[in-house]
Design a protein around this motif. Structure first.
Motif, PDB file in Angstrom:
ATOM      1  N   LYS A 124       0.806  -1.216   0.000  1.00  0.00           N
ATOM      2  CA  LYS A 124       0.000   0.000   0.000  1.00  0.00           C
ATOM      3  C   LYS A 124       0.843   1.272   0.000  1.00  0.00           C
ATOM      4  CE  LYS A 124      -3.803  -2.379   2.290  1.00  0.00           C
ATOM      5  NZ  LYS A 124      -4.725  -2.445   3.450  1.00  0.00           N
ATOM      6  N   TRP A 125       2.130   1.138  -0.143  1.00  0.00           N
ATOM      7  CA  TRP A 125       3.041   2.282  -0.121  1.00  0.00           C
ATOM      8  C   TRP A 125       3.021   3.001  -1.466  1.00  0.00           C
ATOM      9  CZ3 TRP A 125       5.276   5.876   2.335  1.00  0.00           C
ATOM     10  CH2 TRP A 125       6.486   6.468   1.932  1.00  0.00           C
ATOM     11  N   TRP A 126       2.936   4.324  -1.434  1.00  0.00           N
ATOM     12  CA  TRP A 126       2.825   5.139  -2.638  1.00  0.00           C
ATOM     13  C   TRP A 126       4.168   5.676  -3.127  1.00  0.00           C
ATOM     14  CZ3 TRP A 126       1.061   6.006   2.204  1.00  0.00           C
ATOM     15  CH2 TRP A 126       1.686   7.005   2.955  1.00  0.00           C
ATOM     16  N   GLY A 127       5.230   5.509  -2.336  1.00  0.00           N
ATOM     17  CA  GLY A 127       6.529   6.049  -2.715  1.00  0.00           C
ATOM     18  C   GLY A 127       7.411   5.015  -3.386  1.00  0.00           C
ATOM     19  N   LYS A 128       8.696   5.307  -3.412  1.00  0.00           N
ATOM     20  CA  LYS A 128       9.654   4.373  -3.998  1.00  0.00           C
ATOM     21  C   LYS A 128       9.703   3.101  -3.147  1.00  0.00           C
ATOM     22  CE  LYS A 128      12.516   8.121  -5.791  1.00  0.00           C
ATOM     23  NZ  LYS A 128      13.807   8.864  -5.658  1.00  0.00           N
ATOM     24  N   PRO A 129       9.696   1.938  -3.775  1.00  0.00           N
ATOM     25  CA  PRO A 129       9.663   0.687  -2.995  1.00  0.00           C
ATOM     26  C   PRO A 129      10.966   0.458  -2.248  1.00  0.00           C
ATOM     27  CG  PRO A 129       9.958   0.214  -5.327  1.00  0.00           C
ATOM     28  CD  PRO A 129       9.686   1.690  -5.224  1.00  0.00           C
ATOM     29  N   GLY A 130      10.862  -0.238  -1.155  1.00  0.00           N
ATOM     30  CA  GLY A 130      12.049  -0.594  -0.393  1.00  0.00           C
ATOM     31  C   GLY A 130      12.958  -1.502  -1.195  1.00  0.00           C
ATOM     32  N   LYS A 131      14.240  -1.300  -1.051  1.00  0.00           N
ATOM     33  CA  LYS A 131      15.188  -2.137  -1.762  1.00  0.00           C
ATOM     34  C   LYS A 131      15.264  -3.547  -1.178  1.00  0.00           C
ATOM     35  CE  LYS A 131      16.867   0.321  -5.137  1.00  0.00           C
ATOM     36  NZ  LYS A 131      16.859  -0.180  -6.542  1.00  0.00           N
ATOM     37  N   LEU A 132      15.059  -3.662   0.113  1.00  0.00           N
ATOM     38  CA  LEU A 132      15.137  -4.972   0.766  1.00  0.00           C
ATOM     39  C   LEU A 132      13.829  -5.737   0.611  1.00  0.00           C
ATOM     40  CD1 LEU A 132      16.774  -3.817   4.123  1.00  0.00           C
ATOM     41  CD2 LEU A 132      17.926  -5.090   2.302  1.00  0.00           C
ATOM     42  N   ASP A 133      13.932  -7.044   0.474  1.00  0.00           N
ATOM     43  CA  ASP A 133      12.747  -7.894   0.547  1.00  0.00           C
ATOM     44  C   ASP A 133      12.261  -8.019   1.990  1.00  0.00           C
ATOM     45  OD1 ASP A 133      12.649  -8.520  -2.168  1.00  0.00           O
ATOM     46  OD2 ASP A 133      14.031 -10.207  -1.930  1.00  0.00           O
ATOM     47  N   ARG A 134      13.235  -8.157   2.893  1.00  0.00           N
ATOM     48  CA  ARG A 134      12.886  -8.408   4.293  1.00  0.00           C
ATOM     49  C   ARG A 134      13.831  -7.631   5.204  1.00  0.00           C
ATOM     50  NH1 ARG A 134      11.273 -13.703   6.266  1.00  0.00           N
ATOM     51  NH2 ARG A 134      13.345 -13.833   7.192  1.00  0.00           N
ATOM     52  N   ARG A 135      13.265  -7.149   6.300  1.00  0.00           N
ATOM     53  CA  ARG A 135      14.061  -6.511   7.356  1.00  0.00           C
ATOM     54  C   ARG A 135      13.727  -7.238   8.648  1.00  0.00           C
ATOM     55  NH1 ARG A 135      17.095  -5.105  10.702  1.00  0.00           N
ATOM     56  NH2 ARG A 135      17.675  -2.992  11.323  1.00  0.00           N
ATOM     57  N   VAL A 136      14.743  -7.869   9.270  1.00  0.00           N
ATOM     58  CA  VAL A 136      14.519  -8.744  10.407  1.00  0.00           C
ATOM     59  C   VAL A 136      15.244  -8.212  11.641  1.00  0.00           C
ATOM     60  CG1 VAL A 136      14.719 -11.111  11.278  1.00  0.00           C
ATOM     61  CG2 VAL A 136      14.409 -10.706   8.803  1.00  0.00           C
ATOM     62  N   PHE A 137      14.511  -8.180  12.763  1.00  0.00           N
ATOM     63  CA  PHE A 137      15.096  -7.870  14.065  1.00  0.00           C
ATOM     64  C   PHE A 137      15.004  -9.117  14.944  1.00  0.00           C
ATOM     65  CE2 PHE A 137      13.988  -3.699  12.507  1.00  0.00           C
ATOM     66  CZ  PHE A 137      14.964  -2.859  13.011  1.00  0.00           C
ATOM     67  N   ARG A 138      16.123  -9.464  15.603  1.00  0.00           N
ATOM     68  CA  ARG A 138      16.145 -10.598  16.526  1.00  0.00           C
ATOM     69  C   ARG A 138      16.609 -10.133  17.898  1.00  0.00           C
ATOM     70  NH1 ARG A 138      19.935 -15.053  14.185  1.00  0.00           N
ATOM     71  NH2 ARG A 138      19.402 -15.950  16.236  1.00  0.00           N
ATOM     72  N   GLN A 139      15.826 -10.418  18.910  1.00  0.00           N
ATOM     73  CA  GLN A 139      16.222 -10.068  20.272  1.00  0.00           C
ATOM     74  C   GLN A 139      17.328 -11.004  20.711  1.00  0.00           C
ATOM     75  OE1 GLN A 139      13.200  -8.964  23.293  1.00  0.00           O
ATOM     76  NE2 GLN A 139      13.995 -10.681  24.487  1.00  0.00           N
ATOM     77  N   LEU A 140      18.512 -10.412  20.961  1.00  0.00           N
ATOM     78  CA  LEU A 140      19.688 -11.202  21.330  1.00  0.00           C
ATOM     79  C   LEU A 140      20.488 -10.479  22.393  1.00  0.00           C
ATOM     80  CD1 LEU A 140      20.998 -12.211  17.770  1.00  0.00           C
ATOM     81  CD2 LEU A 140      19.906 -13.750  19.420  1.00  0.00           C
ATOM     82  N   GLU A 141      21.054 -11.238  23.317  1.00  0.00           N
ATOM     83  CA  GLU A 141      22.037 -10.686  24.234  1.00  0.00           C
ATOM     84  C   GLU A 141      23.296 -10.308  23.442  1.00  0.00           C
ATOM     85  OE1 GLU A 141      21.542 -10.008  27.290  1.00  0.00           O
ATOM     86  OE2 GLU A 141      20.042 -11.374  28.118  1.00  0.00           O
ATOM     87  N   SER A 142      24.144  -9.476  24.054  1.00  0.00           N
ATOM     88  CA  SER A 142      25.314  -8.961  23.339  1.00  0.00           C
ATOM     89  C   SER A 142      26.218 -10.070  22.819  1.00  0.00           C
ATOM     90  CB  SER A 142      26.107  -8.029  24.259  1.00  0.00           C
ATOM     91  OG  SER A 142      25.342  -6.933  24.643  1.00  0.00           O
TER      92      SER A 142
END
Length: 551
Positions: A238-256
């Motif tokens: 539904k985004w009207w601007g330029k599409p994101g270059k990435l297919d996926r953006r992932v965040f993982r909760q991890l200790e240092s």
């Protein structure tokens, strides 16, 4: 609100964000922090597709970044699926995001600051609701601090707005302040969906529920696992601007340590490496860059004024006077070939105009004086060297958050430093996922933590740290008299004059002995080669759709 103010961070190894500047090659020389570092590339140099996976300290259960229980990590996730109406250059210069705002006009009308926002007619929330003046009205109404049913993180700036009204049509919002306001570029950089504006929804509706349908932008949430602490974003149809270059953006909760292991194993693409051990581990790797910049982040020690022992102001002064900040800074920066002068402000950074050391003349390292102060308050040395009073030991607790080695070393060093003056510091170990719990429930006597600033207008958010009724005041400091001084300072319309007044008030605030600045430090991130428009870059906020991998 989290889009523009100092943001709570866990421990002392601070958050990694998407920031801008020049690429930095991997080397073992002294750390420098001139400019920003991210390998900037135009879109045509990036391939379409691929994924970016990074660690995050905590996936907070509270997804509403405007809420007091949000954190820096809340904001980091919020920006990936909600409207970002403004960009900032590395040095903090504001510019509107044209996908949302076609024009922003600021003027003085009859002695009041008036800002007119013209909204892109293509801009819609994912549920089909137009992004129009109503979003500005509700953002102001919930954040202005008048209705205490809203547990808001910050009222700064919004409390000084007299009205938000419809302009020439629904796609124009007119914001009128009560008098001249010094920092209008710090407001309405994020907006709240009007459907989230009831008190119950605002406070509870986002808990373990991101509400992707109320978002907008190049990406939306593909999946969220609160148990595993994993969030996956994908392109938003539904985004009207330029599409994101990435297919996926992932965040993982991890200790240092787990994050470093995952980076070395190729499981994640970025790792924070602003500590000796972390940097040493990645220096042996091939195919990576280390990107470094000055960091708009502050590590501090907060003293819980609600703790019975620390309710005594003289005891708090003794604790702060006993702390050898230079030793703590050396531990923090060991192995980085980096030094800095000790910070003296929680409002501005040494690299910003108007910065002053407001701690000077209030607190300086003097263990002999700390001992005299404790003697004065009746805390006498016992047979084991720990002071006692009325049969109680002078014992304080410090939660150590996460498994980072440097943070653990700092906790142990602080334990030894305070032990020299007869204070028993008990260090308790807590996982990174407990960060919000520790802060919100004040489960500490002393707590090493951090603030991150997401724009350069530090004096605008002075109240968040120091006002007595601030939800963002972990120490619980503040007095009605200080509140009055802060309110008067905030009314000053000239930025330079307000900074000068703020420096004077901050020096007075430090005399409460509630917050001790420890160090700022560099932002250092290791990234896989070829990652563009991401790294370390001070105040930079840019288009997330341009983050990606070089062809």
């Amino acid at each position: 609100m989290r889009q523009h103010f100092c943001i709570l961070l866990s421990a002392l190894v601070l958050v990694v964000g998407s920031v801008a500047g020049c690429g930095a090659a991997l080397d073992t020389s002294a750390v420098t922090t001139g400019g920003a570092s991210l390998n900037p590339q135009p879109r045509e140099n990036l391939r379409d597709g691929g994924s970016l996976t990074t660690a995050i300290t905590e996936v907070s259960p509270q997804w509403n970044t405007f809420h007091a229980d949000g954190s820096a990590y809340t904001l980091a996730l919020w920006r990936w699926y909600n409207p970002n109406l403004a960009y900032f250059s590395p040095d903090g210069e504001y510019s509107p995001n044209p996908d949302y705002l076609t024009d922003v006009r600021t003027e003085i009308v009859d002695g009041d600051t008036v800002v007119t926002y013209s909204i892109n007619p293509q801009a819609f929330f994912n549920d089909g609701t137009p992004i129009d003046y109503r979003a500005f009205v509700e953002t102001w109404r919930t954040s202005r601090g008048i209705d205490d049913r809203y547990i808001v993180s910050s009222t700064d700036g919004y409390s000084q707005i007299a009205s938000v009204t419809r302009g020439l049509d629904d796609r124009q919002a007119v914001v009128r302040f009560d008098g001249v306001y010094a920092w209008p570029d710090g407001l309405f950089n994020l907006v709240l969906h009007p459907k989230a504006a009831s008190p119950d929804t605002y406070n509870k509706g986002y808990v373990t529920n991101p509400h992707a349908e109320w978002g907008a932008g190049p990406y939306t949430i593909a999946s969220y696992d609160p148990n595993a602490g994993t969030v996956v974003f994908e392109r938003n149809p539904k985004w009207w601007g330029k599409p994101g270059k990435l297919d996926r953006r992932v965040f993982r909760q991890l200790e240092s340590q787990a994050a470093l292991n995952a980076f070395q194993n190729g499981e994640i693409d970025v790792a924070g490496v602003a500590t000796k051990d972390a940097r040493a581990r990645v220096l042996t790797m091939n195919g990576i860059d280390i990107r470094t910049a000055a960091s708009p982040q502050q590590a501090l020690l907060a003293l819980n004024l609600d703790a019975p022992i620390l309710a005594d102001r003289i005891v708090r002064e003794a604790v702060m006077t006993a702390i050898d900040r230079e030793t703590l800074a050396r531990i923090r920066f060991t192995g980085l070939d980096y030094t800095e002068e000790l910070p003296g402000s929680l409002s501005l950074y040494p690299f910003q105009p108007g910065y002053r050391d407001n701690l000077a003349g209030v607190v300086s390292y003097d263990p002999d004086r700390a001992s005299r102060l404790l003697d004065q308050t009746g805390w006498r040395s016992g047979d084991d060297g720990i002071r006692t009073k009325d049969g109680a030991r002078l014992s304080l607790t410090l939660p150590n958050i996460g498994d980072d080695t440097t943070t653990a070393n700092l906790s142990r060093a602080l334990q030894a430093i305070l032990g020299k003056v007869g204070i028993d510091l008990v260090v308790t170990q807590r996982p990174s996922s407990d960060f919000s719990t520790v802060v919100v429930n004040k489960e500490f006597d002393l707590f090493m933590m951090g603030f991150a600033s997401s724009d350069p207008f530090g004096m605008a958010y002075f109240c968040q740290i120091w006002c007595s009724d601030s939800q963002f005041n972990p120490a619980g400091a503040g007095t009605p008299e200080l509140d009055g001084q802060i309110e008067a300072m905030a009314q000053i319309g000239d930025p330079t004059a307000q900074i000068a007044a703020g420096n004077r008030v901050e020096q007075e605030a430090f005399r409460q002995y509630s917050n001790l600045p420890l160090f700022n430090g560099p932002a250092m991130v290791a990234v896989k080669e070829g990652l563009a428009n991401y790294g370390a870059g001070q105040f930079y906020i840019g288009p997330i759709e341009d983050i990606g991998w070089e062809k």
